[in-house]
Scaffold this active site. Structure first.
Site, PDB file in Angstrom:
ATOM      1  N   CYS A 186      34.908  33.700  -5.854  1.00 12.20           N
ATOM      2  CA  CYS A 186      35.860  32.605  -5.839  1.00 12.20           C
ATOM      3  C   CYS A 186      36.996  32.930  -4.866  1.00 12.20           C
ATOM      4  CB  CYS A 186      36.404  32.356  -7.248  1.00 12.20           C
ATOM      5  SG  CYS A 186      37.668  31.053  -7.322  1.00 12.20           S
ATOM      6  N   CYS A 189      40.185  33.619  -7.176  1.00  6.97           N
ATOM      7  CA  CYS A 189      40.203  34.635  -8.229  1.00  6.97           C
ATOM      8  C   CYS A 189      39.023  35.570  -8.013  1.00  6.97           C
ATOM      9  CB  CYS A 189      40.163  33.992  -9.622  1.00  6.97           C
ATOM     10  SG  CYS A 189      38.592  33.168 -10.028  1.00  6.97           S
ATOM     11  N   CYS A 206      35.461  28.730  -8.419  1.00  6.51           N
ATOM     12  CA  CYS A 206      34.819  28.855  -9.726  1.00  6.51           C
ATOM     13  C   CYS A 206      34.867  27.538 -10.502  1.00  6.51           C
ATOM     14  CB  CYS A 206      35.466  29.972 -10.539  1.00  6.51           C
ATOM     15  SG  CYS A 206      37.223  29.720 -10.870  1.00  6.51           S
ATOM     16  N   HIS A 219      39.146  26.370 -10.810  1.00  9.13           N
ATOM     17  CA  HIS A 219      39.624  26.295  -9.440  1.00  9.13           C
ATOM     18  C   HIS A 219      38.897  25.220  -8.614  1.00  9.13           C
ATOM     19  CE1 HIS A 219      41.366  30.568  -9.919  1.00  9.13           C
ATOM     20  NE2 HIS A 219      42.315  29.669 -10.044  1.00  9.13           N
ATOM     21  N   CYS A 323      -0.758  20.522 -14.890  1.00  9.05           N
ATOM     22  CA  CYS A 323      -2.006  21.181 -14.507  1.00  9.05           C
ATOM     23  C   CYS A 323      -1.917  22.697 -14.644  1.00  9.05           C
ATOM     24  CB  CYS A 323      -2.406  20.802 -13.086  1.00  9.05           C
ATOM     25  SG  CYS A 323      -1.112  21.086 -11.872  1.00  9.05           S
ATOM     26  N   HIS A 770      -0.654  21.853  -7.091  1.00 11.47           N
ATOM     27  CA  HIS A 770      -1.651  21.570  -8.128  1.00 11.47           C
ATOM     28  C   HIS A 770      -2.425  22.838  -8.462  1.00 11.47           C
ATOM     29  CE1 HIS A 770      -4.229  19.047 -10.535  1.00 11.47           C
ATOM     30  NE2 HIS A 770      -5.315  19.384  -9.861  1.00 11.47           N
TER      31      HIS A 770
END
EC number: 3.4.19.12
Length: 810
Positions: A186, A189, A206, A219, A323, A770
């Site tokens: 952050c 901080c 953050c 924040h 599947c 698949h």
């Protein structure tokens, strides 16, 4: 009650009739112990007290178990539609909805009656003569969508996000910000988790603070209030599947879809533009061609596959990207251990009688239901025969059975599997075996999961000449694919030159040439010596480079090989290796048997002297780490998971990861405490666990793995049923002929195996595409492609993702 009028009989049982409440789960589309539906010959009986549904052959079991006598009977009969009737003109651009295009689904007439057991006394519905309580109850049931459809709808709609009104014209400020792929913090901080990248200015901040003080420091939202910059994306949720990324709109106060997300990320150095290009690059054209080739080869498209019907040849309806489940369970129920446990040795009535009041939430009941559905042959009939029409044609197909209730139960402890998104068949297989083992924890000798389990021993040779041994249990052998061992290198070189020439001329390459790697080379890479840098030696009391080798301490009844076809490239983009694996029908891995402590070998000293920083026997197991990384988890998080579960195995580490992803310290360096060398374990906590009935050694191990927290330690014990029989890395005996505790109770035998099952994957990622299964049954290969079951003409033995082998006995 002979001689009593039907209406009087019903009135005498009104106390057993309940009016559904909003919270009640109402089943009216499928029997809870079989795959019977209102379309079945006997219709469906809905218990008007519990609101569970039963087929004709099973409703009496419920009556005898619960005493509930009153049932709503629903029967659906196919409407006869004239072949030359006019087609309805669509008024909506949709399929399968009112007013949309006709999807050719047959229409049914529905009839109702009230049935009173045990003599099946029947009263017509609707009827004004019925007691009001019964009429209101039936109306509520008929108006309710039913649990089956509600869960399916919830799974679909839960994944749908609205396109943000701010996405298409989002302002982005060119301030030179380039976002690295890891190491975020952050800007305001020290928070390193729950971080959000603002898509306007590139600032990383953050998230919101939770009510209990956890989470972020607000924040990111404070930045929005200051600037009005609307969109942010949660770091750590960005993968190649951009639709799964967590984009939040502050003014709309919701998770949203950003159609230009790739472009917005590229602005800050996260390049996903190739996913949005309309013009294909050379590599993309090649990839497109390869996928088409894979699709046709694995599904055997274009080949006249003869449909097969009967016991053991029942297809599974695709519930929406299910599947991965269908392919895996078809192979699982082709093993003797699972067939015996849930079919031959347990009939539906036994499972129902043992089940709790709601059998739809009982794993044993739903596995038994699935086993009988797949193996009995009752539902494996051509559609024409089922409808009573003419003899089946050569291209006849079956409807298959929908594994809804089984999926609901198995997904209850794993939220990802409850969605309609595609999942990794390997991850599902491991989760499934873990759930089966837990459900049989009181009788470990019975649970069929053990037929897949084996011991792995790793030998670490220090430069001091001393050794350490680490033993763990696992369900699968995950193998790297050494492309340098390809047997067709010359052909590849010629192909590459021709490909370059063709693409430069704008022409397609008709023939696809891929590296061919022998399975033997993949197995050899598992056992090959591997260097471990920065290994802390308790003998040298310093870091050094050690050599690690691996072998098996036991050979399971069924050996599952996982081919690591998915690797992570720069830019966080997963890549699937275009490679063939030459897999023989019979393999012998006897030479992979570990030897254990040898005469003359000396073990590294146990423990860590005071002041030292790392214990050699608690280094994260790289095999576990690499398997988790291949599933898309962060490398550091995977190391922490392996250490915190004492290298118990991939499934244990994955469960730890899933439950600790939001821990505030998940990105912190692995501490000494996490490796068990912190302050001594509090004896009072050990005594508390002993008082709960656990052995002292197990109590200490659990407390060590959970940082001394009693509650977490108790969870750890229940989540690691083999912990009481597993050992730490070091082996204290030199008698290698004596079974170690880690191997006790495991199946063992000769190391010769025969291939009997293949799960293949089509697509660029395990999260899309698949899955198809090919299984050797009754001496021939059979393809199981959802509800399509037929004799395989060209099984793709060299294109498997998971290979299943059965031990050759005698």
């Amino acid at each position: 009650m002979e001689g009593i009028e039907p209406m009087d009989l019903l009135r005498s049982n009104l106390s057993r009739v309940r009016l559904p409440e909003p919270t009640n789960r109402i089943y009216k589309h499928e029997c809870c112990v079989s795959f019977d539906t209102p379309k079945s010959e006997g219709g469906l009986f809905i218990d008007m007290n519990s609101f569970l549904a039963f087929g004709k052959d099973y409703v009496d079991w419920n009556y005898r178990k619960t005493g509930n006598p009153v049932y709503l009977h629903i029967k659906q009969t196919k409407k006869i539609v004239p072949e030359d009737g006019p087609l309805k003109k669509p008024i909506l651009l949709a399929i399968g909805v009112e007013g949309g295009f006709d999807n050719n689904e047959p229409e049914y007439d529905e009839s109702y009656s009230i049935v009173v057991l045990p003599n099946y006394v029947t009263l017509p519905f609707p009827s004004v003569e019925l007691p009001e309580k019964v009429r209101l109850g039936v109306d509520a049931i008929l108006l309710n969508e039913g649990v089956e459809k509600k869960e399916q709808l919830a799974a679909w709609t839960a994944d749908k996000k609205q396109v943000s009104a701010y996405a298409m014209n989002l302002q982005q400020i060119d301030n030179g910000v380039i976002v690295p792929p890891s190491g975020w913090k952050c800007a305001k901080c020290d928070k390193k988790d729950n971080l959000w990248l603002n898509l306007t200015d590139g600032m990383i901040l953050c998230g919101r603070r939770n009510w209990d003080g956890s989470g972020g420091n607000n924040h990111a939202i404070e930045r929005y209030k200051e600037t009005g910059y609307p969109l942010a994306i949660k770091l750590g949720t960005i993968t190649a599947d951009l639709e799964a990324a967590d984009v939040f709109s502050y003014p709309e106060d919701d998770s949203v879809e950003d159609p230009l997300l790739a472009q917005h990320l590229q602005f800050f150095g996260i390049d996903f533009t190739s996913l949005q290009k309309t013009e294909m690059t050379t590599a993309e054209r090649e990839l497109d061609q390869n996928i088409n080739f894979d699709w046709n080869r694995i599904q055997e498209s274009g080949l006249e596959v003869e449909p097969i019907f009967g016991p053991g040849y029942t297809g599974l309806v695709n519930l929406g990207n299910s599947c991965y489940l269908a392919a895996t369970m078809q192979v699982v129920f082709s093993t003797q251990s699972f067939c015996a446990q849930y079919y031959m040795n347990q009939n539906l009535k036994m499972a129902f009688d043992m089940a709790p009041a709601d059998p739809t939430v009982d794993l044993n009941m739903q596995l038994t239901k699935l086993a009988h559905g797949l193996l009995s042959g009752k539902y494996s009939v051509p559609v024409s025969e089922k409808d009573g029409s003419a003899a089946p044609k050569a291209d006849a197909k079956q409807e298959g059975i929908p594994p809804r209730m089984f999926k609901s139960v198995i997904a209850a402890s794993h939220p990802e599997f409850s969605t309609m998104r595609q999942q990794d068949a390997l991850e599902f297989f491991l989760h499934f075996l873990d759930q089966v083992e837990r459900s049989n924890s009181g009788k470990p000798e019975l649970h069929p999961s053990r037929s897949f389990k084996f011991g792995v021993e790793e030998r670490i040779l220090c430069t001091s000449g001393k050794v350490a041994y680490n033993r763990r249990l696992d369900y699968i052998l995950s193998l790297n694919i050494p492309l340098h061992e390809a047997t067709n290198k010359e052909e590849l070189e010629v192909s590459q030159r021709m490909k370059a020439e063709k693409f430069s001329e704008g022409n397609k390459v008709e023939e696809i040439v891929r590296p061919r790697v022998p399975l033997e080379a993949c197995l050899a890479s598992f056992s090959a010596p591997e260097q471990i840098p920065d290994f802390y030696s308790t003998a040298l009391k310093a870091k050094t480079t050690a050599i690690k080798t691996a072998g098996l301490t036991s050979f399971p009844d069924y050996l599952v090989l996982h081919m690591r076809k998915f690797v992570m490239e720069a830019g966080w983009v997963p890549k699937k290796l275009d490679v063939y694996i030459d897999v023989p029908d019979v393999i012998d891995i006897s030479h992979m048997c570990s030897k254990g402590l040898q005469p003359g070998e000396e073990l590294l000293p146990e423990g860590v002297p005071e002041g030292e920083v790392q214990a050699s026997y608690l280094v994260a197991d790289e095999n576990i780490v690499s398997q988790l990384v291949s599933m898309g988890f962060n490398h550091h998080h995977c190391q922490k998971a392996a250490v915190n579960t004492l290298n118990a195995g991939v499934e244990e580490a994955m469960n730890w990861l899933l439950s600790h992803m939001d821990d505030p310290d998940i990105d912190a360096p692995i501490s000494i405490g996490a490796q068990g060398s912190e302050a001594p374990i509090d004896q009072s906590k050990v005594d508390t666990l002993i008082a709960f009935g656990f052995h002292e050694e197990l109590a200490r191990k659990a407390l060590k793995a959970s940082g001394g927290d009693i509650e977490k330690a108790t969870d750890w014990i229940f989540n690691n049923p083999d912990a009481s029989t597993s050992s730490d890395m070091d082996t204290s005996t030199s008698d290698n002929t004596t079974p170690t505790t880690v191997d006790m109770g495991l199946p063992d035998g000769e190391g010769r195996y025969r291939l009997f099952g293949i799960v293949s994957h089509i697509g660029t990622s395990t999260q899309c595409g698949h899955y198809v299964a090919h299984i050797l049954k009754d001496g021939r290969w059979v393809i199981f492609n959802d509800n399509k079951v037929g004799a395989s003409i060209d099984p793709p033995k060299d294109m498997g993702y998971l290979y299943f082998f059965e031990r050759i006995k005698g």
